[in-house]
Design an enzyme around this catalytic site. Structure first.
Site, PDB file in Angstrom:
ATOM      1  N   PHE A 129       0.830  -1.222   0.000  1.00  0.00           N
ATOM      2  CA  PHE A 129       0.000   0.000   0.000  1.00  0.00           C
ATOM      3  C   PHE A 129       0.864   1.272   0.000  1.00  0.00           C
ATOM      4  O   PHE A 129       0.548   2.240   0.689  1.00  0.00           O
ATOM      5  CB  PHE A 129      -0.942   0.035   1.212  1.00  0.00           C
TER       6      PHE A 129
ATOM      7  N   GLU B  19      -3.021   6.559   6.227  1.00  0.00           N
ATOM      8  CA  GLU B  19      -2.239   7.287   7.250  1.00  0.00           C
ATOM      9  C   GLU B  19      -2.846   7.068   8.635  1.00  0.00           C
ATOM     10  O   GLU B  19      -2.818   7.943   9.496  1.00  0.00           O
ATOM     11  CB  GLU B  19      -2.123   8.785   6.944  1.00  0.00           C
TER      12      GLU B  19
END
Ligand code: COS
Length: 380
Positions: free
Chosen positions: A157, A364
């Protein structure tokens, strides 16, 4: 708190808005459909100085700080989330090198990442280390004979991972020590043993490529260790605080863009013999969207202020990320609802924005991670 912009910041906002309208918006639909990284857009961003917006001028940057970064990311995301997110995440590499790098590392890598048009990436996540960031299994073993570290492992990712030429990669130098055994390295794409694996087929943010990284006996000169040995975990968490403020700015931009579209559409769409913005149900939706977007922006600016004034601003960053991402999803949803059937069609931007907005609640650090960080400060 005074959130008013200086004259220079107002000018930057105007410049970023103009750039987004002229360069990013016309390609937003196409890059979403074709799942391609906007190489031309990134080159143009570099030419205009956006790719080093918060890096000092001595390293080829524009000399701004967190607020200047947020201004650009927000303006870009109003028109094209993929491009705004690309900028926001690219900046994690130069920011981390600026904060922890040696003079030699900064002089070598920052000008390339700022004005040189070179894309950066930040690689922490692995198949077994998502929310549990300490679960990194990539190892870095020192080879005395060559004064290199040999990295082995797989990252997943990674935004820009298939295109970035300079990457900040985290690996275990003392695997038994967990969070106290992780180190960071500056890795060049050209280094032996580095490659990217599959490029993910995502639900949204399709103009920002997400790739797997494969490190097979990847040889990294010891002088490319970033910061101190075994101090990587704190560095990664610090970088994530900044990245989370960036995601908050992405989400605010997305919500603002959706609100603009909804206001416009509601003034043009005629039903029952009048524009639908004459209907109280629509007016109440718009009022709710405006209020939530402004609240999100205030929380994002609060985090920007904390980032510029405090050594540790994890709580502010997590609160901003949590609330702004939730707001983006809700506001885009209402904007799509106001557009009715048209909103669901691929020809209208809302359908893309709906898919793009969702990711702000995940990457995040998921919303649940943000809640964990915030609640830890309340429950001892
Ligand atoms: N800045 C500096 N140091 C930090 C920090 C920060 N923001 N956050 C934590 N640290 C330090 C702590 O001070 C602690 O140091 P000491 O051991 O010296 O006290 C160390 O790092 C370990 O911190 P903590 O105990 O909080 O670690 P956890 O394993 O409990 O971390 C969470 C938990 C879930 C908060 C963390 O793993 C996380 O943020 N996960 C999500 C990762 C993520 O967002 N991934 C998205 C993609 S990244 S490309």
């Amino acid at each position: 708190m005074d959130f008013s912009l200086t004259k220079e910041q107002e000018m930057l906002k105007k410049l970023a808005a103009q750039f987004a309208e002229e360069e990013l918006e016309p390609m937003a639909q196409e890059i979403d459909e074709q799942h391609v990284f906007p190489v031309e857009n990134f080159a143009k961003m570099a030419k205009q100085g956006f790719t080093g917006v918060n890096i000092p001028e001595e390293y080829g940057g524009a000399g701004g700080g967190q607020l200047e970064k947020a201004i650009c990311v927000e303006e870009f995301c109003k028109k094209c989330m993929s491009s705004g997110a690309t900028l926001s995440i690219h900046l994690m590499a130069p920011e981390t090198i600026l904060k922890h790098g040696t003079k030699e590392q900064k002089e070598k890598y920052l000008p390339q990442l700022t004005k040189g048009g070179v894309l950066g990436a930040f690689a922490l996540t692995e198949p077994s280390a998502g929310t549990d960031a300490a679960g990194v299994r990539t190892t870095a073993v020192y080879d005395e004979a060559t004064d290199e570290y040999i990295l082995n492992g797989t990252k997943c990712f990674i935004t820009g991972g298939s295109r970035a030429d300079i990457l900040v990669i985290f690996a275990m130098t003392e695997p038994k020590l967990g969070t106290k055994g992780m180190s960071a390295f500056i890795v060049e794409r050209a280094f032996e043993g580095f490659d990217h694996g599959k490029i993910e087929n995502k639900m949204g943010l399709n103009g920002s490529e997400t790739a797997e990284l494969v490190l097979e006996d990847c040889r990294v000169p010891a002088k490319n260790m970033l910061g101190k040995k075994n101090k990587g975990f704190g560095m990664a968490m610090g970088a994530l605080d900044s990245a989370r403020v960036g995601v908050a700015a992405q989400a605010v931009g997305c919500a603002e863009g959706a609100l603009e579209l909804a206001v416009q559409y509601a003034s043009e769409r005629v039903q029952f013999g009048k524009p639908i913005n004459r209907l109280q149900g629509i007016q109440w939706y718009l009022a709710e969207m405006k209020t939530k977007t402004e609240a999100a922006k205030a929380l994002m600016l609060n985090a920007v202020y904390a980032a510029e004034t405090k050594k540790r601003y994890s709580i502010e960053a997590s609160m901003a990320k949590l609330f702004c991402s939730q707001t983006a999803r809700e506001v885009v949803n209402l904007a799509l609802q106001i557009h009715g059937g048209y909103g669901y069609m691929h020809d209208y931007p809302l359908e893309r924005m709906y898919r793009d907005a969702k990711l702000t609640e995940i990457y995040e650090g998921t919303s649940e991670v943000q809640k964990l960080v915030i609640s830890r400060s309340l429950v001892k």
